[in-house]
Design a protein around this motif. Structure first.
Motif, PDB file in Angstrom:
ATOM      1  N   ILE A  62      11.240  46.516  -3.208  1.00 53.83           N
ATOM      2  CA  ILE A  62      11.624  46.897  -4.575  1.00 53.83           C
ATOM      3  C   ILE A  62      10.391  47.212  -5.413  1.00 53.83           C
ATOM      4  CG2 ILE A  62      12.682  46.077  -6.736  1.00 53.83           C
ATOM      5  CD1 ILE A  62      14.649  46.909  -4.399  1.00 53.83           C
ATOM      6  N   VAL A  63       9.354  46.415  -5.267  1.00 49.79           N
ATOM      7  CA  VAL A  63       8.125  46.652  -6.023  1.00 49.79           C
ATOM      8  C   VAL A  63       7.537  48.012  -5.646  1.00 49.79           C
ATOM      9  CG1 VAL A  63       5.731  45.858  -6.307  1.00 49.79           C
ATOM     10  CG2 VAL A  63       7.623  44.221  -6.443  1.00 49.79           C
ATOM     11  N   GLN A  64       7.616  48.364  -4.369  1.00 47.55           N
ATOM     12  CA  GLN A  64       7.078  49.647  -3.909  1.00 47.55           C
ATOM     13  C   GLN A  64       8.011  50.818  -4.221  1.00 47.55           C
ATOM     14  OE1 GLN A  64       6.376  48.778   0.241  1.00 47.55           O
ATOM     15  NE2 GLN A  64       4.499  47.653  -0.196  1.00 47.55           N
ATOM     16  N   LEU A 117       7.118  41.006 -10.537  1.00 51.97           N
ATOM     17  CA  LEU A 117       8.296  40.134 -10.506  1.00 51.97           C
ATOM     18  C   LEU A 117       9.264  40.415 -11.654  1.00 51.97           C
ATOM     19  CD1 LEU A 117       6.787  36.758  -9.294  1.00 51.97           C
ATOM     20  CD2 LEU A 117       8.041  38.479  -7.993  1.00 51.97           C
ATOM     21  N   ALA A 118       8.825  41.183 -12.624  1.00 49.98           N
ATOM     22  CA  ALA A 118       9.712  41.575 -13.732  1.00 49.98           C
ATOM     23  C   ALA A 118      10.512  42.831 -13.400  1.00 49.98           C
ATOM     24  CB  ALA A 118       8.892  41.795 -15.003  1.00 49.98           C
ATOM     25  N   VAL A 119      10.149  43.528 -12.321  1.00 53.15           N
ATOM     26  CA  VAL A 119      10.868  44.745 -11.923  1.00 53.15           C
ATOM     27  C   VAL A 119      12.322  44.386 -11.628  1.00 53.15           C
ATOM     28  CG1 VAL A 119      11.068  46.542 -10.149  1.00 53.15           C
ATOM     29  CG2 VAL A 119       8.809  45.878 -11.017  1.00 53.15           C
ATOM     30  N   GLU A 120      13.235  45.136 -12.208  1.00 54.12           N
ATOM     31  CA  GLU A 120      14.656  44.904 -11.991  1.00 54.12           C
ATOM     32  C   GLU A 120      15.223  45.954 -11.053  1.00 54.12           C
ATOM     33  OE1 GLU A 120      16.854  44.597 -15.631  1.00 54.12           O
ATOM     34  OE2 GLU A 120      15.856  42.731 -16.184  1.00 54.12           O
ATOM     35  N   ALA A 121      16.202  45.511 -10.265  1.00 50.59           N
ATOM     36  CA  ALA A 121      16.867  46.432  -9.335  1.00 50.59           C
ATOM     37  C   ALA A 121      18.263  45.900  -9.052  1.00 50.59           C
ATOM     38  CB  ALA A 121      16.062  46.551  -8.044  1.00 50.59           C
ATOM     39  N   PRO A 122      19.175  46.806  -8.672  1.00 49.72           N
ATOM     40  CA  PRO A 122      20.540  46.384  -8.362  1.00 49.72           C
ATOM     41  C   PRO A 122      20.629  45.743  -6.974  1.00 49.72           C
ATOM     42  CG  PRO A 122      20.319  48.745  -8.055  1.00 49.72           C
ATOM     43  CD  PRO A 122      19.006  48.263  -8.590  1.00 49.72           C
ATOM     44  N   SER A 123      21.484  44.749  -6.878  1.00 44.59           N
ATOM     45  CA  SER A 123      21.717  44.082  -5.598  1.00 44.59           C
ATOM     46  C   SER A 123      22.822  44.795  -4.826  1.00 44.59           C
ATOM     47  CB  SER A 123      22.133  42.634  -5.834  1.00 44.59           C
ATOM     48  OG  SER A 123      22.495  42.015  -4.623  1.00 44.59           O
TER      49      SER A 123
END
Length: 166
Positions: A62-64, A117-123
């Motif tokens: 997710i970070v990448q 760690l603050a990056v948001e993404a859908p599960s």
């Protein structure tokens, strides 16, 4: 100590505690199931060995690639395969594997920033919705390890009770 380092230390401490608990266990106790639909300690250990790198890899992905989906459900093939192979594994092998995950924690979490760690993404799992990666670390790694530590302790208590051991 930073909150970030505390999280890494919590994961390492929980991993160490799990190994400490299971090292003196007999093969019988490791493989004993408290119920037909419950996991043995060995199955729990196989799952623990699998979850740490799985969730940390999800965070790294997710970070990448922000915006990608992360996660899985209880029917995930890798999760089920790890548990299914428990009877083919030795106690030493699985304990060494879990100890090895400590290096994964250091190499992945140790290279992330607070911003990462603050990056948001859908599960992929609708239960979670969109969450920051700190949620994955805190809930799906730290709290997950705490939960399985408790599960191992309950199995040990139930084994002792079922076998009238004092």
């Amino acid at each position: 100590m930073s909150e970030f380092q505390k999280t890494i230390d919590d994961i390492q401490r929980l991993t160490d505690r799990i190994i400490e608990l299971v090292q003196p266990m007999s093969e019988e106790e490791l493989r004993w199931k408290p119920a037909d639909d419950a996991w043995s300690v060995m199955e729990i250990l196989c799952h623990v060995e699998e979850i740490i790198p799985y969730w940390l890899q999800e965070i790294q992905t997710i970070v990448q690639s922000p915006g990608s989906e992360w996660g899985r459900n209880h029917l995930h093939e890798g999760r089920l395969a790890a548990v299914a192979k428990a009877n083919q594994r030795t106690a030493t092998d699985i304990q060494e594997g879990i100890i090895g995950t400590k290096l994964v924690v250091e190499s992945i979490l140790g290279n992330l920033t607070t911003e990462d760690l603050a990056v948001e993404a859908p599960s992929r799992n609708p239960r979670w919705g969109t969450k920051p990666m700190s949620f994955v670390v805190n809930h799906l790694v730290v709290e997950h390890l705490q939960s399985h530590l408790g599960q191992i302790q309950r199995n040990m208590e139930q084994y002792t009770s079922a076998n009238h051991i004092r």
